[in-house]
Design a protein around this motif. Structure first.
Motif, PDB file in Angstrom:
ATOM      1  N   VAL A 205     -24.600  -0.755 -23.562  1.00 42.65           N
ATOM      2  CA  VAL A 205     -26.005  -0.958 -23.153  1.00 42.65           C
ATOM      3  C   VAL A 205     -26.348  -2.453 -23.196  1.00 42.65           C
ATOM      4  O   VAL A 205     -27.515  -2.824 -23.239  1.00 42.65           O
ATOM      5  CB  VAL A 205     -26.980  -0.154 -24.037  1.00 42.65           C
ATOM      6  CG1 VAL A 205     -26.763   1.338 -23.862  1.00 42.65           C
ATOM      7  CG2 VAL A 205     -26.839  -0.537 -25.514  1.00 42.65           C
ATOM      8  N   PHE A 208     -28.929  -4.005 -20.797  1.00 44.82           N
ATOM      9  CA  PHE A 208     -30.339  -3.595 -20.815  1.00 44.82           C
ATOM     10  C   PHE A 208     -31.239  -4.820 -20.952  1.00 44.82           C
ATOM     11  O   PHE A 208     -31.069  -5.636 -21.847  1.00 44.82           O
ATOM     12  CB  PHE A 208     -30.615  -2.642 -21.979  1.00 44.82           C
ATOM     13  CG  PHE A 208     -32.044  -2.158 -22.026  1.00 44.82           C
ATOM     14  CD1 PHE A 208     -32.421  -1.006 -21.368  1.00 44.82           C
ATOM     15  CD2 PHE A 208     -33.018  -2.878 -22.707  1.00 44.82           C
ATOM     16  CE1 PHE A 208     -33.727  -0.557 -21.396  1.00 44.82           C
ATOM     17  CE2 PHE A 208     -34.331  -2.447 -22.737  1.00 44.82           C
ATOM     18  CZ  PHE A 208     -34.690  -1.282 -22.075  1.00 44.82           C
ATOM     19  N   ASN A 209     -32.181  -4.939 -20.047  1.00 40.41           N
ATOM     20  CA  ASN A 209     -33.192  -5.994 -20.165  1.00 40.41           C
ATOM     21  C   ASN A 209     -34.440  -5.573 -19.401  1.00 40.41           C
ATOM     22  O   ASN A 209     -34.384  -4.774 -18.463  1.00 40.41           O
ATOM     23  CB  ASN A 209     -32.668  -7.341 -19.629  1.00 40.41           C
ATOM     24  CG  ASN A 209     -32.450  -7.318 -18.126  1.00 40.41           C
ATOM     25  OD1 ASN A 209     -31.442  -6.795 -17.652  1.00 40.41           O
ATOM     26  ND2 ASN A 209     -33.386  -7.873 -17.366  1.00 40.41           N
ATOM     27  N   CYS A 231     -39.561   6.709 -29.408  1.00 38.71           N
ATOM     28  CA  CYS A 231     -39.290   5.559 -28.539  1.00 38.71           C
ATOM     29  C   CYS A 231     -39.623   5.912 -27.090  1.00 38.71           C
ATOM     30  O   CYS A 231     -39.559   7.071 -26.687  1.00 38.71           O
ATOM     31  CB  CYS A 231     -37.808   5.167 -28.593  1.00 38.71           C
ATOM     32  SG  CYS A 231     -37.265   4.443 -30.133  1.00 38.71           S
ATOM     33  N   GLU A 384     -32.825   4.854 -30.043  1.00 35.14           N
ATOM     34  CA  GLU A 384     -33.048   3.719 -29.145  1.00 35.14           C
ATOM     35  C   GLU A 384     -31.831   3.466 -28.258  1.00 35.14           C
ATOM     36  O   GLU A 384     -31.969   3.159 -27.064  1.00 35.14           O
ATOM     37  CB  GLU A 384     -33.378   2.458 -29.936  1.00 35.14           C
ATOM     38  CG  GLU A 384     -33.715   1.274 -29.031  1.00 35.14           C
ATOM     39  CD  GLU A 384     -33.976  -0.007 -29.800  1.00 35.14           C
ATOM     40  OE1 GLU A 384     -34.567  -0.929 -29.228  1.00 35.14           O
ATOM     41  OE2 GLU A 384     -33.557  -0.095 -30.977  1.00 35.14           O
ATOM     42  N   TYR A 385     -30.651   3.595 -28.826  1.00 40.58           N
ATOM     43  CA  TYR A 385     -29.426   3.387 -28.051  1.00 40.58           C
ATOM     44  C   TYR A 385     -29.360   4.354 -26.870  1.00 40.58           C
ATOM     45  O   TYR A 385     -29.065   3.960 -25.728  1.00 40.58           O
ATOM     46  CB  TYR A 385     -28.208   3.565 -28.965  1.00 40.58           C
ATOM     47  CG  TYR A 385     -26.885   3.690 -28.237  1.00 40.58           C
ATOM     48  CD1 TYR A 385     -26.365   2.629 -27.504  1.00 40.58           C
ATOM     49  CD2 TYR A 385     -26.167   4.881 -28.276  1.00 40.58           C
ATOM     50  CE1 TYR A 385     -25.152   2.753 -26.824  1.00 40.58           C
ATOM     51  CE2 TYR A 385     -24.956   5.014 -27.615  1.00 40.58           C
ATOM     52  CZ  TYR A 385     -24.453   3.949 -26.886  1.00 40.58           C
ATOM     53  OH  TYR A 385     -23.265   4.077 -26.222  1.00 40.58           O
ATOM     54  N   LYS A 388     -31.786   3.362 -24.078  1.00 37.77           N
ATOM     55  CA  LYS A 388     -31.257   2.271 -23.248  1.00 37.77           C
ATOM     56  C   LYS A 388     -30.178   2.791 -22.297  1.00 37.77           C
ATOM     57  O   LYS A 388     -30.131   2.420 -21.126  1.00 37.77           O
ATOM     58  CB  LYS A 388     -30.694   1.161 -24.133  1.00 37.77           C
ATOM     59  CG  LYS A 388     -31.744   0.374 -24.900  1.00 37.77           C
ATOM     60  CD  LYS A 388     -31.091  -0.712 -25.746  1.00 37.77           C
ATOM     61  CE  LYS A 388     -32.129  -1.568 -26.466  1.00 37.77           C
ATOM     62  NZ  LYS A 388     -31.490  -2.616 -27.299  1.00 37.77           N
ATOM     63  N   ARG A 389     -29.306   3.639 -22.819  1.00 39.70           N
ATOM     64  CA  ARG A 389     -28.237   4.201 -22.000  1.00 39.70           C
ATOM     65  C   ARG A 389     -28.826   4.977 -20.812  1.00 39.70           C
ATOM     66  O   ARG A 389     -28.406   4.816 -19.661  1.00 39.70           O
ATOM     67  CB  ARG A 389     -27.357   5.117 -22.863  1.00 39.70           C
ATOM     68  CG  ARG A 389     -26.403   6.036 -22.110  1.00 39.70           C
ATOM     69  CD  ARG A 389     -25.349   5.281 -21.365  1.00 39.70           C
ATOM     70  NE  ARG A 389     -24.349   6.189 -20.812  1.00 39.70           N
ATOM     71  CZ  ARG A 389     -23.670   5.969 -19.703  1.00 39.70           C
ATOM     72  NH1 ARG A 389     -23.872   4.867 -18.991  1.00 39.70           N
ATOM     73  NH2 ARG A 389     -22.760   6.835 -19.278  1.00 39.70           N
ATOM     74  N   LEU A 392     -30.574   2.617 -18.177  1.00 40.84           N
ATOM     75  CA  LEU A 392     -29.601   1.926 -17.332  1.00 40.84           C
ATOM     76  C   LEU A 392     -28.984   2.876 -16.307  1.00 40.84           C
ATOM     77  O   LEU A 392     -28.748   2.503 -15.156  1.00 40.84           O
ATOM     78  CB  LEU A 392     -28.510   1.295 -18.195  1.00 40.84           C
ATOM     79  CG  LEU A 392     -28.935   0.073 -19.018  1.00 40.84           C
ATOM     80  CD1 LEU A 392     -27.822  -0.337 -19.979  1.00 40.84           C
ATOM     81  CD2 LEU A 392     -29.286  -1.102 -18.101  1.00 40.84           C
ATOM     82  N   ILE A 402     -36.968  -1.812 -14.953  1.00 41.93           N
ATOM     83  CA  ILE A 402     -37.510  -1.502 -16.277  1.00 41.93           C
ATOM     84  C   ILE A 402     -38.776  -2.322 -16.432  1.00 41.93           C
ATOM     85  O   ILE A 402     -38.734  -3.559 -16.368  1.00 41.93           O
ATOM     86  CB  ILE A 402     -36.487  -1.821 -17.376  1.00 41.93           C
ATOM     87  CG1 ILE A 402     -35.266  -0.904 -17.227  1.00 41.93           C
ATOM     88  CG2 ILE A 402     -37.115  -1.654 -18.766  1.00 41.93           C
ATOM     89  CD1 ILE A 402     -34.107  -1.235 -18.127  1.00 41.93           C
ATOM     90  N   ASP A 405     -41.597  -3.235 -22.326  1.00 40.76           N
ATOM     91  CA  ASP A 405     -40.761  -3.332 -23.519  1.00 40.76           C
ATOM     92  C   ASP A 405     -40.571  -1.925 -24.079  1.00 40.76           C
ATOM     93  O   ASP A 405     -41.359  -1.012 -23.812  1.00 40.76           O
ATOM     94  CB  ASP A 405     -41.441  -4.211 -24.568  1.00 40.76           C
ATOM     95  CG  ASP A 405     -41.504  -5.672 -24.151  1.00 40.76           C
ATOM     96  OD1 ASP A 405     -40.461  -6.230 -23.772  1.00 40.76           O
ATOM     97  OD2 ASP A 405     -42.609  -6.249 -24.190  1.00 40.76           O
ATOM     98  N   ILE A 406     -39.523  -1.737 -24.857  1.00 43.38           N
ATOM     99  CA  ILE A 406     -39.333  -0.459 -25.534  1.00 43.38           C
ATOM    100  C   ILE A 406     -40.366  -0.321 -26.652  1.00 43.38           C
ATOM    101  O   ILE A 406     -40.522  -1.222 -27.479  1.00 43.38           O
ATOM    102  CB  ILE A 406     -37.914  -0.348 -26.111  1.00 43.38           C
ATOM    103  CG1 ILE A 406     -36.897  -0.168 -24.980  1.00 43.38           C
ATOM    104  CG2 ILE A 406     -37.812   0.830 -27.088  1.00 43.38           C
ATOM    105  CD1 ILE A 406     -35.457  -0.091 -25.456  1.00 43.38           C
TER     106      ILE A 406
END
Length: 462
Positions: A205, A208-209, A231, A384-385, A388-389, A392, A402, A405-406
């Motif tokens: 990940v 991720f941005n 999240c 959270e991981y 993000k996965r 993406l 995106i 922000d998370i």
């Protein structure tokens, strides 16, 4: 629980046959109760070959039929009666040869036989895409690339995926193995004890941005005991459409029906990592607010299956500023789900209290892939991981950006569970002595942290 062998091999590169792998999984406590074969297209197009239409003439006894001579790569061409309006001389077409089994959309088998149609012999069938299971079109026969060689198996052209699926009888205490990644981790540990060292491949990940911050939602959790971690992130400018074949095949192999690229991505990550996710149509979230709370008993709520349910005061709900949108961790609502008109989403990844989810699921008679995992306790550190996965993957499948922000509401970080494992107790349970270094090696390969080592045992953190 169903585990695809092809999918499993994405995490751990292994060339064993399925039976040998199943034996090791069973030895590791993941009992394989059966192995079934999967084909992305039922029948695998066996017996269907490329044909070259050498001639095409009007049937002498029927206005709407054609009499064709077709080269199917055999010793001599065959005559086939065809009723498709678009069949022409010179075409390359799919031909179901005599003895081939085809399947209806309902899965019923039917066999191609030699026959006579209006007095003319027919040795096979020139097929439309729906007759082969390749689509829904039936306006005419499927016309293939003119450069294909007659007699070529159509299974080679359409890349039929074949897989084997393990049916694993998962015990309630093995929440860590409720995913392909979890099973692969156990497999890696078992292989290591056989002196076979394999890398466990983890989805990255790192890319991720946040592209921009044009869609921000306010998120509030009223009772963090029921939702210890919550999240979310938004994605915009998406194009919702059918998923690519590789994703459809992964889901179909384990018994899931593909829906669209966004929903399929969330289901994929659920079965990949064991973390349930949910995507809400952001344009249908009133007040741009997410509120995780309970509602008064008797509140009516329509779920995705079209059934109106009466809520209990202890049912945890995901709401917007006006209405409930989802029964937390169990089932979504009919009004905020992702459709082909959706262009922006709020993507949720959370840890819900297992006892709360179990009670709500039981009250409403629901058992979903998400509730199955939440009830048994997922890994709160993966929340959270996995988000993000999934974000993406959705970008890869549906484009978009995106756009926030998370949000990560995790007010009271759960402490790691610490235990002391005595060697004596281990020997007693196993009925044999194992070298302490071997015990330590097994635990480390299962991502269990060894904090201390003494003559009596190991201090562990999980």
């Amino acid at each position: 629980m169903q585990i695809s062998y092809n999918w499993l091999k994405q995490f751990i590169k292994l060339d064993w046959d399925s039976k040998k792998t199943a034996e090791l999984l069973t030895d590791l406590g993941l009992e394989v109760e059966g192995i079934t074969s999967f084909e992305s297209l039922k029948g695998g197009l066996e017996g269907v070959v490329v044909g070259h239409v050498l001639s095409c003439e009007k049937h002498p006894n029927a206005d709407k039929l054609k009499l064709t001579i077709v080269d199917i790569g055999a010793t001599s061409p065959v005559q086939i009666v065809c009723g498709a309006p678009n069949v022409k001389e010179g075409q390359k077409v799919p031909v179901a040869t005599i003895g081939t089994t085809l399947y209806t959309p309902e899965g019923e088998a039917w066999v191609i036989k030699k026959g006579k149609i209006r007095g003319e012999e027919s040795h096979g069938m020139i097929c439309a895409e729906d007759e082969l299971g390749l689509g829904s079109g039936h306006d005419g026969i499927l016309v293939l690339d003119e450069n294909l060689r007659p007699g070529t198996a159509c299974s080679e052209i359409f890349a039929i995926e074949r897989d084997e699926v393990f049916e694993i009888g998962l015990t309630p205490n093995r929440a860590d193995a409720m995913s392909h990644f979890g099973v692969a981790r156990d497999l890696k540990a078992g292989l290591k004890q056989k002196e076979i060292n394999k890398e466990l491949i983890t989805p990255s990940v790192s890319n991720f941005n946040v592209d921009n911050r044009s869609l921000k939602l306010q998120v509030e959790v009223e009772d963090s005991k029921l939702a210890p971690r919550y999240c979310g992130v938004t994605l915009s400018n998406l194009i919702v459409q059918p998923s690519p074949d590789w994703l459809k095949n992964r889901l179909k192999a384990i018994g899931l029906k593909p829906k669209n690229n966004v929903v399929d991505a969330t289901n994929y990550v659920l079965h990949e990592l064991g973390q349930p996710l949910h995507a809400f149509d952001a344009d249908r979230i009133y007040g741009k607010s997410i509120i995780v709370k309970t509602l008064p008993s008797g509140t009516k709520f329509m779920t995705l299956d079209g059934e109106e349910r009466e809520l209990h005061e202890e049912d945890l709900m995901i709401c917007d500023a006006e209405k409930p949108m989802c029964i937390a961790g169990i089932f979504g609502g009919i009004n905020t789900g992702v459709t082909e008109k959706t262009t922006s989403i709020f993507l949720e990844s959370a840890y819900f209290d297992p006892v709360s989810i179990r009670k709500t699921a039981k009250r409403h008679g629901m058992n979903t892939d998400a509730s199955f995992r939440f009830e048994r306790g997922i890994d709160i550190e993966n929340v959270e991981y996995a988000l993000k996965r999934a974000a993406l993957l959705i970008k890869e499948l549906a484009g978009g950006e995106i756009t926030s922000d998370i949000v990560d509401l995790y007010p009271k970080r759960l402490a790691e569970h610490e235990v002391f494992l005595t060697f004596r107790k281990t020997y007693s349970l196993l009925g044999q002595e194992i070298p302490p270094d071997t015990i330590k090696s097994i635990l480390v390969s299962l991502d269990i942290k060894v904090k201390s080592v003494t003559e009596a045992g190991l201090g562990l953190s999980i």
